[in-house]
Design an enzyme around this catalytic site. Structure first.
Site, PDB file in Angstrom:
ATOM      1  N   VAL A   1       0.807  -1.223   0.000  1.00  0.00           N
ATOM      2  CA  VAL A   1       0.000   0.000   0.000  1.00  0.00           C
ATOM      3  C   VAL A   1       0.840   1.274   0.000  1.00  0.00           C
ATOM      4  O   VAL A   1       0.339   2.359  -0.275  1.00  0.00           O
ATOM      5  CB  VAL A   1      -0.995   0.039   1.180  1.00  0.00           C
ATOM      6  CG1 VAL A   1      -2.081  -0.998   0.999  1.00  0.00           C
ATOM      7  CG2 VAL A   1      -0.288  -0.121   2.522  1.00  0.00           C
TER       8      VAL A   1
ATOM      9  N   SER B   1      -2.826   5.060  16.581  1.00  0.00           N
ATOM     10  CA  SER B   1      -2.421   4.176  17.679  1.00  0.00           C
ATOM     11  C   SER B   1      -2.277   4.991  18.951  1.00  0.00           C
ATOM     12  O   SER B   1      -1.890   6.171  18.896  1.00  0.00           O
ATOM     13  CB  SER B   1      -1.079   3.526  17.339  1.00  0.00           C
ATOM     14  OG  SER B   1      -0.530   2.931  18.492  1.00  0.00           O
TER      15      SER B   1
ATOM     16  N   TYR C   1       7.250   4.546  14.882  1.00  0.00           N
ATOM     17  CA  TYR C   1       5.839   4.131  14.771  1.00  0.00           C
ATOM     18  C   TYR C   1       4.899   5.209  15.336  1.00  0.00           C
ATOM     19  O   TYR C   1       3.888   5.561  14.725  1.00  0.00           O
ATOM     20  CB  TYR C   1       5.695   2.818  15.535  1.00  0.00           C
ATOM     21  CG  TYR C   1       4.308   2.237  15.598  1.00  0.00           C
ATOM     22  CD1 TYR C   1       3.772   1.556  14.511  1.00  0.00           C
ATOM     23  CD2 TYR C   1       3.548   2.325  16.759  1.00  0.00           C
ATOM     24  CE1 TYR C   1       2.503   0.996  14.581  1.00  0.00           C
ATOM     25  CE2 TYR C   1       2.287   1.764  16.843  1.00  0.00           C
ATOM     26  CZ  TYR C   1       1.763   1.103  15.753  1.00  0.00           C
ATOM     27  OH  TYR C   1       0.518   0.553  15.823  1.00  0.00           O
TER      28      TYR C   1
ATOM     29  N   LYS D   1       2.034   7.311  13.481  1.00  0.00           N
ATOM     30  CA  LYS D   1       0.623   7.201  13.884  1.00  0.00           C
ATOM     31  C   LYS D   1       0.030   8.537  14.321  1.00  0.00           C
ATOM     32  O   LYS D   1      -1.165   8.777  14.151  1.00  0.00           O
ATOM     33  CB  LYS D   1       0.485   6.163  14.998  1.00  0.00           C
ATOM     34  CG  LYS D   1       0.731   4.716  14.528  1.00  0.00           C
ATOM     35  CD  LYS D   1      -0.185   4.324  13.388  1.00  0.00           C
ATOM     36  CE  LYS D   1      -0.358   2.814  13.269  1.00  0.00           C
ATOM     37  NZ  LYS D   1      -1.175   2.466  12.089  1.00  0.00           N
TER      38      LYS D   1
ATOM     39  N   ALA E   1      -5.892  -4.625  20.388  1.00  0.00           N
ATOM     40  CA  ALA E   1      -6.320  -5.988  20.073  1.00  0.00           C
ATOM     41  C   ALA E   1      -5.172  -6.955  20.251  1.00  0.00           C
ATOM     42  O   ALA E   1      -4.006  -6.564  20.223  1.00  0.00           O
ATOM     43  CB  ALA E   1      -6.813  -6.042  18.631  1.00  0.00           C
TER      44      ALA E   1
HETATM   45  N1  LIG Z   1      -3.059  -4.721  17.649  1.00  0.00           N
HETATM   46  C1  LIG Z   1      -3.092  -3.586  18.335  1.00  0.00           C
HETATM   47  O1  LIG Z   1      -3.335  -3.555  19.547  1.00  0.00           O
HETATM   48  C2  LIG Z   1      -2.846  -2.290  17.642  1.00  0.00           C
HETATM   49  C3  LIG Z   1      -2.713  -1.130  18.421  1.00  0.00           C
HETATM   50  C4  LIG Z   1      -2.557   0.088  17.796  1.00  0.00           C
HETATM   51  C5  LIG Z   1      -2.519   0.146  16.403  1.00  0.00           C
HETATM   52  N2  LIG Z   1      -2.608  -0.985  15.667  1.00  0.00           N
HETATM   53  C6  LIG Z   1      -2.572  -0.855  14.204  1.00  0.00           C
HETATM   54  O2  LIG Z   1      -3.594  -1.646  13.643  1.00  0.00           O
HETATM   55  C7  LIG Z   1      -3.207  -2.069  12.336  1.00  0.00           C
HETATM   56  C8  LIG Z   1      -3.335  -3.585  12.223  1.00  0.00           C
HETATM   57  O3  LIG Z   1      -2.442  -4.195  13.116  1.00  0.00           O
HETATM   58  P1  LIG Z   1      -2.560  -5.704  13.624  1.00  0.00           P
HETATM   59  O4  LIG Z   1      -2.402  -5.656  15.073  1.00  0.00           O
HETATM   60  O5  LIG Z   1      -3.759  -6.342  13.033  1.00  0.00           O
HETATM   61  O6  LIG Z   1      -1.198  -6.305  13.004  1.00  0.00           O
HETATM   62  P2  LIG Z   1      -0.927  -7.561  12.056  1.00  0.00           P
HETATM   63  O7  LIG Z   1       0.552  -7.650  11.888  1.00  0.00           O
HETATM   64  O8  LIG Z   1      -1.666  -8.752  12.541  1.00  0.00           O
HETATM   65  O9  LIG Z   1      -1.597  -7.129  10.677  1.00  0.00           O
HETATM   66  C9  LIG Z   1      -1.057  -6.123   9.844  1.00  0.00           C
HETATM   67  C10 LIG Z   1      -1.209  -6.585   8.396  1.00  0.00           C
HETATM   68  O10 LIG Z   1      -0.722  -5.560   7.527  1.00  0.00           O
HETATM   69  C11 LIG Z   1      -0.048  -6.186   6.445  1.00  0.00           C
HETATM   70  N3  LIG Z   1       0.897  -5.249   5.838  1.00  0.00           N
HETATM   71  C12 LIG Z   1       2.037  -4.763   6.378  1.00  0.00           C
HETATM   72  N4  LIG Z   1       2.648  -3.925   5.524  1.00  0.00           N
HETATM   73  C13 LIG Z   1       1.874  -3.883   4.403  1.00  0.00           C
HETATM   74  C14 LIG Z   1       1.972  -3.180   3.178  1.00  0.00           C
HETATM   75  N5  LIG Z   1       3.004  -2.367   2.929  1.00  0.00           N
HETATM   76  N6  LIG Z   1       1.001  -3.343   2.253  1.00  0.00           N
HETATM   77  C15 LIG Z   1      -0.039  -4.171   2.497  1.00  0.00           C
HETATM   78  N7  LIG Z   1      -0.187  -4.877   3.650  1.00  0.00           N
HETATM   79  C16 LIG Z   1       0.766  -4.726   4.591  1.00  0.00           C
HETATM   80  C17 LIG Z   1       0.642  -7.380   7.092  1.00  0.00           C
HETATM   81  O11 LIG Z   1       0.973  -8.371   6.129  1.00  0.00           O
HETATM   82  C18 LIG Z   1      -0.385  -7.841   8.109  1.00  0.00           C
HETATM   83  O12 LIG Z   1      -1.219  -8.871   7.601  1.00  0.00           O
HETATM   84  C19 LIG Z   1      -1.788  -1.552  12.140  1.00  0.00           C
HETATM   85  O13 LIG Z   1      -1.816  -0.330  11.436  1.00  0.00           O
HETATM   86  C20 LIG Z   1      -1.306  -1.341  13.549  1.00  0.00           C
HETATM   87  O14 LIG Z   1      -0.255  -0.422  13.604  1.00  0.00           O
HETATM   88  C21 LIG Z   1      -2.764  -2.206  16.255  1.00  0.00           C
END
Ligand SMILES: NC(=O)c1ccc[n+]([C@@H]2O[C@H](COP(=O)([O-])OP(=O)(O)OC[C@H]3O[C@@H](n4cnc5c(N)ncnc54)[C@H](O)[C@@H]3O)[C@@H](O)[C@H]2O)c1
Length: 300
Positions: A73, A157, A170, A174, A202
């Site tokens: 992306v 985030s 990060y 964010k 999550a």
């Molecule tokens: N899990 C949490 O508690 C949490 C907290 C704050 C923010 N976030 C944000 O939520 C979003 C999802 O995170 P998650 O926890 O599900 O992580 P995750 O690693 O399970 O999922 C992230 C997905 O993004 C894909 N990805 C990474 N770079 C990419 C790119 N350049 N193009 C296309 N796809 C790409 C990965 O392959 C992965 O499947 C992220 O932006 C993360 O920073 C998550």
């Protein structure tokens, strides 16, 4: 009938984690979904279409419509083609959920140039590029008299909003996503596009190594809680909600981010030696802008 019946959505990073839950929920609510995922490691290495393909198959098995997309992306041309794929496959686009992300945590003093560049690129350019191409599609539709009731939902985030140690790259990205959302909400409202951001909490591969959770806490960190909010914001019912940053989204509820605002004012002075007294007075009366305030959210 689902609340997103007949709408077309792109969810980036939807092969796993919270993005997967968004894609499944949007499909359950009647949307046709472009399931994007590059499929690399949590640190952004490699590529694999399998996770996204599995989500597509899950949606189809439940009677929904979905297509797979393997774009990075943060690549300008691949992001453009992803938007085009939605239009070609499903006849349009209504919802863009920018969710893809990676982590490369280090203390700033140890952070490499690559750790910085890649994290900033995936999160910030990976939000800008799909948004730009989608917004251009919506602008042309609007000009042609076919304005769509469109949505962009970005992913910030708690780290960006409140400041996590070890995440300067990060968190900076964010915080940028939050500002990007507020600015683009102001720019795109006139062509029918709302823009909001959420800061999820999550249990995913991104967070599973950070601390042990079990029981009710684990259940409240199920991505489905977040997906329900995303589906609501994607629906026609949420046409009046824009420019918001939901600062903590999980099974314990959502907080509406209250943003930067002016605190106590210090008196200006032309002489540096006269600055201190009034400045310290203002600081003593000011609230916190991170750290300690954030901790109140960790123990609901
Ligand atoms: N899990 C949490 O508690 C949490 C907290 C704050 C923010 N976030 C944000 O939520 C979003 C999802 O995170 P998650 O926890 O599900 O992580 P995750 O690693 O399970 O999922 C992230 C997905 O993004 C894909 N990805 C990474 N770079 C990419 C790119 N350049 N193009 C296309 N796809 C790409 C990965 O392959 C992965 O499947 C992220 O932006 C993360 O920073 C998550």
């Amino acid at each position: 009938m689902g609340i997103c019946e007949g709408r077309v959505a792109i969810v980036t990073g939807a092969g796993r984690g919270v993005g997967r839950a968004y894609a499944l929920k949007l499909a359950q609510e009647g949307a046709k979904v472009v399931v994007n995922d590059l499929g690399g490691s949590a640190a952004g290495a490699g590529a694999d279409l399998t996770p996204a393909q599995e989500v597509v198959e899950e949606i189809r098995a439940a009677g929904g419509e979905a297509v797979v997309n393997g774009a990075d992306v943060s690549d300008w041309e691949q992001a453009r083609q992803m938007v085009q794929q939605a239009v070609d496959s499903f006849g349009g686009l209504d919802i863009l959920v920018n969710n893809a992300g990676i982590l490369r945590d280090r203390m700033m003093v140890n952070m490499t140039e690559e750790d910085w560049d890649l994290v900033i690129k995936v999160h910030l350019k990976g939000t800008f590029a799909p948004s730009h191409h989608a917004a251009n599609y919506w602008r042309l539709e609007s000009k042609a008299g076919r304005q769509r009731d469109a949505r962009i939902i970005n992913t910030s985030s708690g780290s960006g909003l409140f400041g996590n140690i070890g995440q300067a790259n990060y968190g900076a990205a964010k915080a940028g996503v939050a500002s990007f959302s507020i600015i683009t909400a102001r720019e795109l409202g006139r062509i029918g596009v709302t823009v909001n951001a959420i800061a999820p909490r999550a249990q995913t591969r991104m967070t599973e190594g950070l601390r042990e959770v079990s029981g009710e806490m684990l259940e409240r960190r199920d991505p489905e809680w977040i997906a329900a909010l995303v589906a609501y914001l994607s629906s026609p019912e949420a046409a009046d909600i824009t420019g918001r940053v939901f600062a903590e989204v999980w099974g314990y509820g959502y907080t509406v981010g209250d943003g930067w605002k002016h605190g106590p004012r210090a008196t200006a002075s032309r002489g540096a030696g006269e600055v201190g007294e009034s400045l310290r007075h203002a600081l003593a009366a000011a609230g916190y802008n991170g750290g300690i305030e954030r901790d109140t959210f960790l123990n609901p």
